[in-house]
Design a protein around this motif. Structure first.
Motif, PDB file in Angstrom:
ATOM      1  N   THR A  49       0.812  -1.208   0.000  1.00  6.09           N
ATOM      2  CA  THR A  49       0.000   0.000   0.000  1.00  6.09           C
ATOM      3  C   THR A  49       0.851   1.266   0.000  1.00  6.09           C
ATOM      4  OG1 THR A  49      -0.123  -0.023   2.410  1.00  6.09           O
ATOM      5  CG2 THR A  49      -1.914  -1.104   1.215  1.00  6.09           C
ATOM      6  N   THR A  50       0.267   2.296  -0.576  1.00  3.47           N
ATOM      7  CA  THR A  50       0.860   3.635  -0.516  1.00  3.47           C
ATOM      8  C   THR A  50      -0.219   4.538   0.054  1.00  3.47           C
ATOM      9  OG1 THR A  50       0.198   4.026  -2.799  1.00  3.47           O
ATOM     10  CG2 THR A  50       2.460   3.271  -2.452  1.00  3.47           C
ATOM     11  N   GLY A  51      -0.039   5.803  -0.051  1.00  4.10           N
ATOM     12  CA  GLY A  51      -1.049   6.708   0.483  1.00  4.10           C
ATOM     13  C   GLY A  51      -0.619   7.238   1.835  1.00  4.10           C
ATOM     14  N   PHE A  52      -1.602   7.510   2.716  1.00  4.34           N
ATOM     15  CA  PHE A  52      -1.301   8.101   4.020  1.00  4.34           C
ATOM     16  C   PHE A  52      -0.260   7.262   4.754  1.00  4.34           C
ATOM     17  CE2 PHE A  52      -1.870   8.587   8.567  1.00  4.34           C
ATOM     18  CZ  PHE A  52      -1.706   9.951   8.690  1.00  4.34           C
ATOM     19  N   LEU A  53       0.693   7.952   5.361  1.00  2.00           N
ATOM     20  CA  LEU A  53       1.801   7.268   6.027  1.00  2.00           C
ATOM     21  C   LEU A  53       2.050   7.871   7.393  1.00  2.00           C
ATOM     22  CD1 LEU A  53       4.267   5.293   5.788  1.00  2.00           C
ATOM     23  CD2 LEU A  53       5.542   7.229   4.885  1.00  2.00           C
ATOM     24  N   ASP A  54       2.117   7.021   8.401  1.00  2.00           N
ATOM     25  CA  ASP A  54       2.572   7.455   9.716  1.00  2.00           C
ATOM     26  C   ASP A  54       4.095   7.430   9.689  1.00  2.00           C
ATOM     27  OD1 ASP A  54       0.139   7.847  11.055  1.00  2.00           O
ATOM     28  OD2 ASP A  54      -0.072   5.685  11.395  1.00  2.00           O
ATOM     29  N   THR A  94      12.899   6.338  -5.803  1.00  2.00           N
ATOM     30  CA  THR A  94      11.606   6.926  -5.465  1.00  2.00           C
ATOM     31  C   THR A  94      10.810   5.927  -4.631  1.00  2.00           C
ATOM     32  OG1 THR A  94      10.471   6.027  -7.397  1.00  2.00           O
ATOM     33  CG2 THR A  94      11.570   8.171  -7.673  1.00  2.00           C
ATOM     34  N   VAL A  95       9.743   6.400  -4.017  1.00  2.00           N
ATOM     35  CA  VAL A  95       8.889   5.525  -3.215  1.00  2.00           C
ATOM     36  C   VAL A  95       8.347   4.393  -4.083  1.00  2.00           C
ATOM     37  CG1 VAL A  95       6.709   5.390  -1.925  1.00  2.00           C
ATOM     38  CG2 VAL A  95       8.279   7.297  -1.518  1.00  2.00           C
ATOM     39  N   GLU A  96       7.892   4.721  -5.295  1.00  2.00           N
ATOM     40  CA  GLU A  96       7.330   3.687  -6.172  1.00  2.00           C
ATOM     41  C   GLU A  96       8.395   2.690  -6.607  1.00  2.00           C
ATOM     42  OE1 GLU A  96       4.664   1.318  -8.118  1.00  2.00           O
ATOM     43  OE2 GLU A  96       4.308   2.836  -6.590  1.00  2.00           O
ATOM     44  N   GLN A  97       9.607   3.154  -6.885  1.00  2.00           N
ATOM     45  CA  GLN A  97      10.691   2.233  -7.238  1.00  2.00           C
ATOM     46  C   GLN A  97      10.994   1.308  -6.058  1.00  2.00           C
ATOM     47  OE1 GLN A  97      13.610   5.210  -8.287  1.00  2.00           O
ATOM     48  NE2 GLN A  97      13.497   4.667 -10.471  1.00  2.00           N
ATOM     49  N   CYS A  98      11.001   1.860  -4.850  1.00  2.00           N
ATOM     50  CA  CYS A  98      11.238   1.053  -3.647  1.00  2.00           C
ATOM     51  C   CYS A  98      10.134   0.015  -3.475  1.00  2.00           C
ATOM     52  CB  CYS A  98      11.323   1.938  -2.412  1.00  2.00           C
ATOM     53  SG  CYS A  98      12.784   2.983  -2.369  1.00  2.00           S
ATOM     54  N   ILE A 133      11.278   8.646   5.070  1.00  2.00           N
ATOM     55  CA  ILE A 133       9.992   8.320   4.427  1.00  2.00           C
ATOM     56  C   ILE A 133      10.058   6.877   3.921  1.00  2.00           C
ATOM     57  CG2 ILE A 133       8.435   8.856   2.501  1.00  2.00           C
ATOM     58  CD1 ILE A 133       8.449  11.023   4.702  1.00  2.00           C
ATOM     59  N   ILE A 134      11.155   6.529   3.243  1.00  2.00           N
ATOM     60  CA  ILE A 134      11.338   5.160   2.737  1.00  2.00           C
ATOM     61  C   ILE A 134      11.359   4.188   3.912  1.00  2.00           C
ATOM     62  CG2 ILE A 134      12.923   3.605   1.510  1.00  2.00           C
ATOM     63  CD1 ILE A 134      11.420   5.675  -0.279  1.00  2.00           C
ATOM     64  N   ARG A 135      12.063   4.542   4.972  1.00  2.00           N
ATOM     65  CA  ARG A 135      12.136   3.697   6.174  1.00  2.00           C
ATOM     66  C   ARG A 135      10.736   3.467   6.756  1.00  2.00           C
ATOM     67  NH1 ARG A 135      12.735   5.602  11.572  1.00  2.00           N
ATOM     68  NH2 ARG A 135      13.707   4.080  12.934  1.00  2.00           N
ATOM     69  N   TRP A 141       5.322  -1.816   4.790  1.00  2.00           N
ATOM     70  CA  TRP A 141       5.289  -2.828   3.738  1.00  2.00           C
ATOM     71  C   TRP A 141       5.712  -4.211   4.222  1.00  2.00           C
ATOM     72  CZ3 TRP A 141       8.185   0.795  -0.115  1.00  2.00           C
ATOM     73  CH2 TRP A 141       7.282   1.708  -0.663  1.00  2.00           C
ATOM     74  N   LEU A 142       6.738  -4.259   5.048  1.00  2.00           N
ATOM     75  CA  LEU A 142       7.216  -5.571   5.501  1.00  2.00           C
ATOM     76  C   LEU A 142       6.142  -6.328   6.281  1.00  2.00           C
ATOM     77  CD1 LEU A 142      10.915  -4.770   6.454  1.00  2.00           C
ATOM     78  CD2 LEU A 142      10.098  -6.162   4.532  1.00  2.00           C
ATOM     79  N   THR A 143       5.319  -5.608   7.022  1.00  2.00           N
ATOM     80  CA  THR A 143       4.252  -6.267   7.784  1.00  2.00           C
ATOM     81  C   THR A 143       3.136  -6.779   6.866  1.00  2.00           C
ATOM     82  OG1 THR A 143       3.032  -4.217   8.193  1.00  2.00           O
ATOM     83  CG2 THR A 143       4.679  -4.865   9.841  1.00  2.00           C
ATOM     84  N   GLU A 144       3.078  -6.289   5.637  1.00  2.00           N
ATOM     85  CA  GLU A 144       2.050  -6.710   4.688  1.00  2.00           C
ATOM     86  C   GLU A 144       2.373  -8.049   4.024  1.00  2.00           C
ATOM     87  OE1 GLU A 144       1.385  -3.384   2.042  1.00  2.00           O
ATOM     88  OE2 GLU A 144       0.612  -2.136   3.669  1.00  2.00           O
ATOM     89  N   PHE A 145       3.609  -8.517   4.183  1.00  2.00           N
ATOM     90  CA  PHE A 145       3.996  -9.837   3.669  1.00  2.00           C
ATOM     91  C   PHE A 145       3.744 -10.874   4.757  1.00  2.00           C
ATOM     92  CE2 PHE A 145       6.689  -7.185   0.939  1.00  2.00           C
ATOM     93  CZ  PHE A 145       6.512  -7.793  -0.299  1.00  2.00           C
ATOM     94  N   ASP A 146       2.942 -11.889   4.468  1.00  2.00           N
ATOM     95  CA  ASP A 146       2.668 -12.939   5.450  1.00  2.00           C
ATOM     96  C   ASP A 146       3.927 -13.694   5.845  1.00  2.00           C
ATOM     97  OD1 ASP A 146      -0.034 -12.358   5.529  1.00  2.00           O
ATOM     98  OD2 ASP A 146      -0.543 -13.830   3.974  1.00  2.00           O
ATOM     99  N   ASP A 147       4.888 -13.819   4.928  1.00  2.00           N
ATOM    100  CA  ASP A 147       6.091 -14.600   5.209  1.00  2.00           C
ATOM    101  C   ASP A 147       7.166 -13.824   5.967  1.00  2.00           C
ATOM    102  OD1 ASP A 147       5.036 -16.883   4.209  1.00  2.00           O
ATOM    103  OD2 ASP A 147       6.081 -16.806   2.292  1.00  2.00           O
ATOM    104  N   VAL A 148       6.964 -12.530   6.201  1.00  2.00           N
ATOM    105  CA  VAL A 148       7.919 -11.776   7.031  1.00  2.00           C
ATOM    106  C   VAL A 148       7.560 -12.053   8.487  1.00  2.00           C
ATOM    107  CG1 VAL A 148       8.691  -9.481   7.752  1.00  2.00           C
ATOM    108  CG2 VAL A 148       8.424 -10.000   5.322  1.00  2.00           C
TER     109      VAL A 148
END
Length: 187
Positions: A49-54, A94-98, A133-135, A141-148
């Motif tokens: 996901t992208t969009g609003f970020l804490d 960029t965020v999208e490249q990351c 921001i990338i961090r 993002w890492l929490t969105e992967f079930d295997d992480v």
């Protein structure tokens, strides 16, 4: 292929650009490594996901552990006791490249049955810096992967607060191989 088919193919491919080779992904040789096959990420939807970020404050170290994971695994990860089998460098992207790079990298790591990887995101000097921001996105993002299974900030010699260790779930094949190896010992 006859001449007409070849000319049709060449006409259709006229504006196609070759993909750039990424020098920001490094695979370490793994014992018992089988021939590595590329995962076709074009057929899979990137669900990150992208969009609003804490924004994660710089003073807050990255750390996550799935429920049920032994605390000793996170402790060993934090201490850098697991060898890193691959690394991904997200700096100056960029965020999208990351987002795209991370998605392809994790899928390939899962496919190759890797367990421990290093992701370099860079260090920022301010909470609003690009590196932070990338961090912050990486932490989401890492929490969105079930295997992480877990991740945490790396030790200084692996990048410190500018990188993180990631522990991936053991594949079913690796679990079976481990079970067979231990079953042989107990006989």
């Amino acid at each position: 292929m006859n001449l007409d088919d070849k000319s049709l193919f060449l006409d259709a491919m006229e504006d196609v650009q070759p993909l750039k080779r990424h020098s920001d992904v490094h695979w370490q040789p793994v014992r018992n490594a089988r021939t590595r096959q590329q995962v076709d990420t074009l057929q899979l939807d990137n669900f990150l996901t992208t969009g609003f970020l804490d924004i994660v404050p710089l003073a807050t170290p990255l750390e996550f552990k799935r429920e049920g994971l032994q605390i000793g695994v996170l402790d060993k990860l934090r201490q850098g006791k697991y060898s890193q089998q691959a690394s991904l460098d997200l700096r100056q992207q960029t965020v999208e490249q990351c987002r795209q790079s991370l998605f392809a990298f994790i899928l390939q790591a899962e496919h190759d049955n890797l367990r421990n990887i290093l992701i370099i995101h860079g260090k920022g000097k301010e909470d609003g810096s690009h590196a932070n921001i990338i961090r912050s996105y990486l932490a989401r993002w890492l929490t969105e992967f079930d295997d992480v299974q877990a991740f945490c900030s790396a030790l200084p010699h692996h990048g410190g607060s500018g990188a993180c260790y990631v522990a991936l779930r053991k594949s079913a094949a690796a679990k079976q191989e481990n079970w067979e190896r231990h079953a042989k010992r107990s006989r």
